[in-house]
Design an enzyme around this catalytic site. Structure first.
Site, PDB file in Angstrom:
ATOM      1  N   SER A  87       0.839  -1.202   0.000  1.00  0.00           N
ATOM      2  CA  SER A  87       0.000   0.000   0.000  1.00  0.00           C
ATOM      3  C   SER A  87       0.876   1.254   0.000  1.00  0.00           C
ATOM      4  O   SER A  87       0.349   2.361  -0.050  1.00  0.00           O
ATOM      5  CB  SER A  87      -0.869   0.004   1.252  1.00  0.00           C
ATOM      6  OG  SER A  87      -0.029   0.043   2.396  1.00  0.00           O
ATOM      7  N   TYR A 136      -4.331   0.805   3.464  1.00  0.00           N
ATOM      8  CA  TYR A 136      -5.259  -0.287   3.111  1.00  0.00           C
ATOM      9  C   TYR A 136      -5.986  -0.780   4.365  1.00  0.00           C
ATOM     10  O   TYR A 136      -7.092  -1.284   4.284  1.00  0.00           O
ATOM     11  CB  TYR A 136      -4.490  -1.484   2.534  1.00  0.00           C
ATOM     12  CG  TYR A 136      -4.064  -1.392   1.087  1.00  0.00           C
ATOM     13  CD1 TYR A 136      -4.124  -0.197   0.363  1.00  0.00           C
ATOM     14  CD2 TYR A 136      -3.590  -2.526   0.427  1.00  0.00           C
ATOM     15  CE1 TYR A 136      -3.707  -0.150  -0.964  1.00  0.00           C
ATOM     16  CE2 TYR A 136      -3.184  -2.482  -0.897  1.00  0.00           C
ATOM     17  CZ  TYR A 136      -3.237  -1.302  -1.597  1.00  0.00           C
ATOM     18  OH  TYR A 136      -2.823  -1.264  -2.902  1.00  0.00           O
ATOM     19  N   GLY A 137      -5.298  -0.655   5.498  1.00  0.00           N
ATOM     20  CA  GLY A 137      -5.797  -1.232   6.748  1.00  0.00           C
ATOM     21  C   GLY A 137      -7.145  -0.715   7.210  1.00  0.00           C
ATOM     22  O   GLY A 137      -7.804  -1.330   8.031  1.00  0.00           O
ATOM     23  N   CYS A 188       2.591  -6.878   1.945  1.00  0.00           N
ATOM     24  CA  CYS A 188       1.633  -6.141   2.768  1.00  0.00           C
ATOM     25  C   CYS A 188       0.789  -7.169   3.509  1.00  0.00           C
ATOM     26  O   CYS A 188       0.142  -8.011   2.867  1.00  0.00           O
ATOM     27  CB  CYS A 188       0.768  -5.287   1.842  1.00  0.00           C
ATOM     28  SG  CYS A 188      -0.586  -4.430   2.647  1.00  0.00           S
ATOM     29  N   ASN A 189       0.819  -7.130   4.828  1.00  0.00           N
ATOM     30  CA  ASN A 189       0.032  -8.082   5.617  1.00  0.00           C
ATOM     31  C   ASN A 189      -1.460  -7.919   5.333  1.00  0.00           C
ATOM     32  O   ASN A 189      -2.201  -8.889   5.243  1.00  0.00           O
ATOM     33  CB  ASN A 189       0.246  -7.849   7.116  1.00  0.00           C
ATOM     34  CG  ASN A 189       1.658  -8.172   7.565  1.00  0.00           C
ATOM     35  OD1 ASN A 189       1.916  -9.211   8.130  1.00  0.00           O
ATOM     36  ND2 ASN A 189       2.592  -7.277   7.303  1.00  0.00           N
ATOM     37  N   THR A 190      -1.894  -6.674   5.191  1.00  0.00           N
ATOM     38  CA  THR A 190      -3.318  -6.395   5.006  1.00  0.00           C
ATOM     39  C   THR A 190      -3.813  -6.972   3.676  1.00  0.00           C
ATOM     40  O   THR A 190      -4.880  -7.582   3.613  1.00  0.00           O
ATOM     41  CB  THR A 190      -3.560  -4.872   5.048  1.00  0.00           C
ATOM     42  OG1 THR A 190      -2.842  -4.325   6.146  1.00  0.00           O
ATOM     43  CG2 THR A 190      -5.026  -4.543   5.182  1.00  0.00           C
ATOM     44  N   CYS A 224       2.713  -5.483  10.186  1.00  0.00           N
ATOM     45  CA  CYS A 224       2.536  -4.538   9.079  1.00  0.00           C
ATOM     46  C   CYS A 224       3.940  -4.207   8.572  1.00  0.00           C
ATOM     47  O   CYS A 224       4.844  -3.951   9.379  1.00  0.00           O
ATOM     48  CB  CYS A 224       1.836  -3.278   9.588  1.00  0.00           C
ATOM     49  SG  CYS A 224       1.818  -1.920   8.397  1.00  0.00           S
ATOM     50  N   THR A 225       4.114  -4.242   7.256  1.00  0.00           N
ATOM     51  CA  THR A 225       5.471  -4.066   6.708  1.00  0.00           C
ATOM     52  C   THR A 225       6.004  -2.644   6.863  1.00  0.00           C
ATOM     53  O   THR A 225       7.189  -2.404   6.664  1.00  0.00           O
ATOM     54  CB  THR A 225       5.520  -4.490   5.230  1.00  0.00           C
ATOM     55  OG1 THR A 225       4.508  -3.778   4.508  1.00  0.00           O
ATOM     56  CG2 THR A 225       5.303  -5.979   5.078  1.00  0.00           C
ATOM     57  N   HIS A 226       5.152  -1.705   7.232  1.00  0.00           N
ATOM     58  CA  HIS A 226       5.629  -0.350   7.519  1.00  0.00           C
ATOM     59  C   HIS A 226       6.345  -0.284   8.884  1.00  0.00           C
ATOM     60  O   HIS A 226       7.187   0.574   9.108  1.00  0.00           O
ATOM     61  CB  HIS A 226       4.467   0.646   7.563  1.00  0.00           C
ATOM     62  CG  HIS A 226       3.943   1.059   6.222  1.00  0.00           C
ATOM     63  ND1 HIS A 226       3.256   0.219   5.403  1.00  0.00           N
ATOM     64  CD2 HIS A 226       4.006   2.262   5.574  1.00  0.00           C
ATOM     65  CE1 HIS A 226       2.898   0.872   4.300  1.00  0.00           C
ATOM     66  NE2 HIS A 226       3.346   2.111   4.378  1.00  0.00           N
TER      67      HIS A 226
END
Ligand code: DGL
Length: 262
Positions: free
Chosen positions: A11, A42-43, A73-75, A183-185
């Site tokens: 995202s 996206y979350g 992206c986990n979401t 979350c990859t962020h």
């Protein structure tokens, strides 16, 4: 096909934390990265919206000849990977919060999970979480607001630090010994998290596991690059290139960042 690029999407800029792990393990692979920052976060979106954005990103990567796609992206993984696998022919690698290793390693029997609402409420997350945490206390926290601040490059702002403290400090009351970054962020927040929780709480993210899985799937499908020279890496963002370029500042390999409408 072997020398076609690996496609990666997120995202926004968070998936670069995964890209860096892939680069370490697979230095001769060419990559194309899509940062869909225009649609972040996206979350906070519905599952249908997340699936539709994931389709758009996948089709763009396929049109650019990608041989494998990493949903960094986990979401997007927890909401859309089943759909993507059923509908497209390329192999997909997803990322999910590393609950299993955290649960297995925990000595206090309590772990924290920081992830987006979209991940925490997804069916896939619920299934995995239940499977591995039968005797484990899980403190789940929605990181609402963190992704927009990271996307805006406000990594060291008071606003972000205050928000992070509000989310994490209550976990200390439950004696957690591991914090899962879902979350990859969030790997970009590790120094801040260490300051809030203390270094005795182990932070677990899934970047390295995703890179290992990518290597395994490339080998299994006979898709490993035959090149032995370092490749060019192409990044596309649909907003400003500034923050993305800053995230890649310490990367020593060749890459280019471009703005693209998608
Ligand atoms: N990097 C995405 C993830 O791993 C961020 C989600 C978002 O955009 O809210 O979940």
């Amino acid at each position: 096909m072997k020398n076609q690029p690996i496609g990666i999407f997120d995202s926004g800029i968070g998936g670069t934390s995964i890209w860096k792990e892939v680069l370490k393990l697979l230095p001769y692979e060419h990559t194309i990265y899509l940062a869909d920052s225009k649609n972040a976060p996206y979350g906070e979106k519905t599952s249908e919206e997340i699936i539709s954005l994931s389709i758009k990103n996948t089709e763009l990567l396929i049109s650019k000849g990608c041989k494998l796609i990493i949903v960094a992206c986990n979401t997007a993984t927890t909401n859309a990977i089943d759909y993507l696998r059923k509908n497209y022919n390329v192999p997909f690698i997803g990322i999910e919060p590393a609950i299993k290793p955290a649960a297995l390693l925990s000595k206090t029997g309590a772990i924290g999970i920081l992830a987006t609402k979209g991940t925490l409420t997804s069916e896939l997350f619920e299934k995995t979480a239940d499977e591995y945490t039968k005797n484990i206390l899980k403190i789940e926290q929605d990181g609402e607001g963190l992704v927009p601040l990271i996307e805006a490059g406000k990594l060291n702002s008071t606003e972000l630090n205050n928000l992070l403290s509000t989310y994490l400090k209550p976990m200390l009351n439950f004696n957690i010994d591991h914090l899962v970054l879902g979350c990859t962020h969030y790997p970009y927040l590790i120094p801040q998290i260490n300051r809030i929780l203390g270094k005795h709480i182990k932070i677990i993210d899934s970047g390295e596991a995703v890179a290992k899985q990518t290597k395994a799937i490339l080998e299994k499908n006979n898709l490993c690059s035959t090149k032995t020279t370092f490749n060019q890496h192409q990044f596309y963002t649909n907003t400003t290139t500034k923050v993305l370029s800053k995230m890649l500042l310490n990367v020593s390999t060749k890459f280019s960042v471009e703005k693209l409408e998608f």
